[in-house]
Design a protein around this motif. Structure first.
Motif, PDB file in Angstrom:
ATOM      1  N   GLU A 189      -4.008   1.441   1.509  1.00 20.47           N
ATOM      2  CA  GLU A 189      -4.076  -0.482   2.028  1.00 20.47           C
ATOM      3  C   GLU A 189      -4.259  -0.448   0.670  1.00 20.47           C
ATOM      4  N   LEU A 190      -4.592  -0.184  -0.237  1.00 20.71           N
ATOM      5  CA  LEU A 190      -4.714  -1.283  -1.386  1.00 20.71           C
ATOM      6  C   LEU A 190      -2.988  -1.840  -1.304  1.00 20.71           C
ATOM      7  N   GLU A 191      -1.636  -1.345  -1.186  1.00 15.77           N
ATOM      8  CA  GLU A 191      -0.583  -1.289  -1.451  1.00 15.77           C
ATOM      9  C   GLU A 191       0.010  -2.617  -0.294  1.00 15.77           C
ATOM     10  N   ARG A 192      -0.897  -1.774   0.697  1.00 16.69           N
ATOM     11  CA  ARG A 192      -0.444  -3.012   1.807  1.00 16.69           C
ATOM     12  C   ARG A 192      -1.106  -4.144   2.511  1.00 16.69           C
ATOM     13  N   ASN A 193      -1.833  -4.463   1.183  1.00 14.29           N
ATOM     14  CA  ASN A 193      -2.607  -5.187   1.171  1.00 14.29           C
ATOM     15  C   ASN A 193      -2.395  -6.251  -0.242  1.00 14.29           C
ATOM     16  N   GLY A 194      -0.870  -5.704  -1.072  1.00 13.95           N
ATOM     17  CA  GLY A 194      -0.263  -6.975  -2.245  1.00 13.95           C
ATOM     18  C   GLY A 194      -1.593  -6.809  -3.432  1.00 13.95           C
ATOM     19  N   VAL A 241      -1.914  -3.736  -5.553  1.00 16.74           N
ATOM     20  CA  VAL A 241      -1.132  -2.698  -6.245  1.00 16.74           C
ATOM     21  C   VAL A 241       0.612  -2.236  -5.535  1.00 16.74           C
ATOM     22  N   GLU A 242       1.524  -2.205  -6.443  1.00 17.40           N
ATOM     23  CA  GLU A 242       2.452  -2.080  -5.623  1.00 17.40           C
ATOM     24  C   GLU A 242       3.357  -0.648  -7.008  1.00 17.40           C
ATOM     25  N   ARG A 243       4.011   0.324  -6.175  1.00 20.34           N
ATOM     26  CA  ARG A 243       4.492   1.665  -6.735  1.00 20.34           C
ATOM     27  C   ARG A 243       5.215   1.075  -7.914  1.00 20.34           C
ATOM     28  N   GLU A 291       1.041  -0.104  -9.787  1.00 18.61           N
ATOM     29  CA  GLU A 291       0.793  -1.258 -10.886  1.00 18.61           C
ATOM     30  C   GLU A 291       0.046  -2.379  -9.845  1.00 18.61           C
ATOM     31  N   LEU A 292      -0.682  -2.866 -10.580  1.00 15.39           N
ATOM     32  CA  LEU A 292      -1.010  -4.444  -9.740  1.00 15.39           C
ATOM     33  C   LEU A 292      -0.289  -5.239 -10.415  1.00 15.39           C
ATOM     34  N   THR A 293      -0.443  -5.591  -8.723  1.00 12.57           N
ATOM     35  CA  THR A 293       0.600  -7.154  -9.086  1.00 12.57           C
ATOM     36  C   THR A 293      -0.419  -8.152  -9.395  1.00 12.57           C
ATOM     37  N   GLU A 294       0.135  -9.326  -9.351  1.00 15.01           N
ATOM     38  CA  GLU A 294      -0.166 -10.235  -9.935  1.00 15.01           C
ATOM     39  C   GLU A 294      -1.472 -10.935  -9.654  1.00 15.01           C
ATOM     40  N   TYR A 295      -1.748 -10.711  -7.894  1.00  8.57           N
ATOM     41  CA  TYR A 295      -2.928 -10.502  -6.877  1.00  8.57           C
ATOM     42  C   TYR A 295      -3.845  -9.881  -8.048  1.00  8.57           C
ATOM     43  N   GLY A 296      -3.533  -8.240  -7.625  1.00 10.62           N
ATOM     44  CA  GLY A 296      -4.213  -7.560  -8.280  1.00 10.62           C
ATOM     45  C   GLY A 296      -4.974  -8.063  -9.422  1.00 10.62           C
TER      46      GLY A 296
END
Length: 165
Positions: free
Chosen positions: A1-6, A8-10, A23-28
């Motif tokens: 769900e966190l990946e879907r919502n931007g 985190v990313e693999r 890993e956290l995205t810039e948004y995360g």
């Protein structure tokens, strides 16, 4: 769900780890100040771990980020440390008054320290002295012993006076 919502990313780690992590995205990463503030707030109530309490070494990165004390790191300090706590490997980089902590091996660190989570937490909370843990065999280091002491001092979590327990 966190990946879907931007949030985190693999990411695929390079060998020898060669595994996929999140890993956290810039948004995360925008959540980091709030998570750090909550960690600092809750950390004031922590003492030595009690029997039955669980701590996962991979939580150390956020705990150390929350306890980072730029006032304890000399402005010109540019140093890298590798901390091996149980099965977790952290690369800690202090540079230009900031700290960067990643779950990865360090390239040419000033010191590599190996210990268990209980000992490391006791060091961060000031219950144990770095030199004593090295001489007593609780921490094994490769590299500069003074760098290990600087690392612990820079990330020592200071419990505020007068905080109810």
């Amino acid at each position: 769900e966190l990946e879907r919502n931007g949030v985190v990313e693999r990411v695929r780690l390079a060998p020898p780890a060669a595994s996929t992590v999140y890993e956290l995205t810039e948004y995360g990463r925008r959540l980091e100040p709030a998570v750090i503030a909550l960690t600092q707030w809750g950390g004031r109530r922590l003492g030595r771990p009690k029997q039955g309490e669980h701590f996962r070494p991979e939580w150390l990165a956020i705990a150390m980020q929350a306890s980072y004390r730029p006032d304890a790191a000399a402005a010109e300090l540019r140093e890298s440390y590798e901390l091996r706590v149980d099965d977790t490997v952290l690369h800690v980089r202090v540079e230009d008054g900031t700290a960067r902590i990643r779950e990865e091996e360090a390239d040419a660190p000033a010191v590599i320290a190996r210990t268990n989570a209980g000992t490391f937490l006791s060091l961060l909370f000031g219950h144990l002295a770095p030199a004593d843990t090295v001489s007593g065999g609780q921490v094994q280091i490769t590299g500069d012993p003074a760098a290990f002491e600087r690392c612990i001092e820079t990330f020592a979590f200071r419990v505020a006076e007068g905080v109810p327990s």
